[in-house]
Design an enzyme around this catalytic site. Structure first.
Site, mmCIF file in Angstrom:
data_model
loop_
_atom_site.group_PDB
_atom_site.id
_atom_site.type_symbol
_atom_site.label_atom_id
_atom_site.label_comp_id
_atom_site.label_asym_id
_atom_site.label_seq_id
_atom_site.Cartn_x
_atom_site.Cartn_y
_atom_site.Cartn_z
ATOM 1 N N ASP A 49 0.843 -1.201 0.000
ATOM 2 C CA ASP A 49 0.000 0.000 0.000
ATOM 3 C C ASP A 49 0.883 1.258 0.000
ATOM 4 O O ASP A 49 0.375 2.380 -0.080
ATOM 5 C CB ASP A 49 -1.019 -0.003 1.145
ATOM 6 N N GLU A 119 -1.311 -5.476 8.763
ATOM 7 C CA GLU A 119 -0.522 -4.749 9.763
ATOM 8 C C GLU A 119 -1.128 -4.901 11.155
ATOM 9 O O GLU A 119 -2.352 -4.892 11.299
ATOM 10 C CB GLU A 119 -0.476 -3.257 9.407
ATOM 11 N N GLU A 186 9.208 -3.871 10.878
ATOM 12 C CA GLU A 186 9.610 -2.576 10.305
ATOM 13 C C GLU A 186 10.093 -1.603 11.380
ATOM 14 O O GLU A 186 9.415 -1.382 12.400
ATOM 15 C CB GLU A 186 8.430 -1.948 9.529
HETATM 16 O O1 KIV Z 1 3.599 -1.144 1.611
HETATM 17 C C1 KIV Z 1 4.792 -1.447 1.713
HETATM 18 O O2 KIV Z 1 5.632 -1.131 0.863
HETATM 19 C C2 KIV Z 1 5.196 -2.207 2.890
HETATM 20 C C3 KIV Z 1 6.660 -2.410 3.098
HETATM 21 C C4 KIV Z 1 7.226 -1.191 3.694
HETATM 22 C C5 KIV Z 1 6.945 -3.620 3.911
HETATM 23 O O3 KIV Z 1 4.386 -2.593 3.674
#
Ligand code: KIV
Length: 279
Positions: A49, A119, A186
């Site tokens: 996203d 998430e 992250e």
């Molecule tokens: O959306 C994204 O690019 C991510 C990465 C930062 C893991 O979730």
């Protein structure tokens, strides 16, 4: 890894501590970026996203919808990659109910995702469980979860003090217990990522989480140096595509202005002489 198509069981069994090579995951948002990532040999493509930020130019990831993610997953799917395609569940596609989450995830699977990424830690464990229960493989994502940017007060490193670090370890265990087959970590201290990687049996995939993870993920545009703006400390740009693009486009503009383009080679011709004498 292998020249076979990458599957969920292959990824799930990857642990550096058991002798595996680290995994690589790179984001992609369309046919060509997916091809590039696949040709690089990375095992996983993430239709992230982050689309909102690196493709659409928004300040955070909150604006993209399930329909946006479906649209881009279809484009990535068209590249028919060996790399596994994982798509991010966007904000508010899994927060309202488990039933909504299942419907949203099913749309992504039908668009071409082999797995989805969700998430959040302990708070989202039930959602992860519900998706796994309907045969949708899930990658977890804890630490700095960009969809929580407003609650965090910005894109800030998480887990820096003991209490916060303990809570993130609990998040990791909850997401593993809920059935996720891999876990993105992250922007957390490297020692915390090392501890989590030792404590869970599923592979950890780090982004700003140091060298001890079972793999690393980066955003396509960040790896290529494609675009400007905020570049977090954990990013290593391996090229300067921004400069390559501007140089090429500037040459085109100059060629047009100086009548150097198009040349004969770029023009169509007719063997019928009358065509040149129509007026
Ligand atoms: O959306 C994204 O690019 C991510 C990465 C930062 C893991 O979730």
């Amino acid at each position: 890894m292998t020249s076979e198509r990458i599957t969920v069981p292959m990824v799930r069994s990857t642990k550096v501590s058991r002798g595996s090579e680290p995994l690589t995951m790179v984001t992609a948002y369309d046919f060509h970026s997916a091809r590039h990532v696949d040709l690089s040999g990375a095992e996983m493509i993430l239709v992230g996203d982050s689309l909102a930020m690196v493709v659409l130019g928004h300040g955070d990831t909150l604006s993209v919808t399930i329909d946006d993610m479906v649209h881009h997953t279809k484009a990535v799917k068209a590249a028919d990659t060996r790399a596994m395609v994982v798509t991010d569940m966007p904000w508010m596609s899994y927060h309202t109910s488990r039933s909504d989450a299942k419907k949203a995830a099913a749309k992504l699977v039908r668009a071409g995702a082999q797995a989805v990424k969700v998430e959040g830690g302990t708070k989202r464990a039930k959602v992860v469980e519900a998706l796994v229960d309907v045969e949708i493989p899930v990658v977890g994502h804890i630490g700095l979860t960009p969809q929580s940017v407003n609650s965090f007060g910005g894109f800030k490193v998480q887990g820096k003090d003991l209490e916060a670090a303990r809570a993130i370890i609990e998040d990791a265990k909850a997401i593993e217990a809920a059935g996720a087959f891999a876990l993105v970590l992250e922007a957390i201290p490297d020692v915390l990522a090392r501890e989590i990687t030792a404590q869970v049996a599923i592979p950890t995939i780090g982004i700003g989480a140091g060298l001890s993870c079972d793999g690393q993920v980066l955003v396509y545009h960040d790896v290529l140096g494609y675009g400007v703006g905020r570049r977090p400390k954990f990013v290593k740009a391996y090229a300067d595509v921004e400069q390559v693009s501007v140089d090429a486009l500037s040459k085109f503009v100059k060629d047009v202005r100086t009548a150097q383009f198009p040349t004969e080679a770029h023009s169509y011709h007719s063997t019928d002489e009358r065509v040149g004498k129509l007026y």
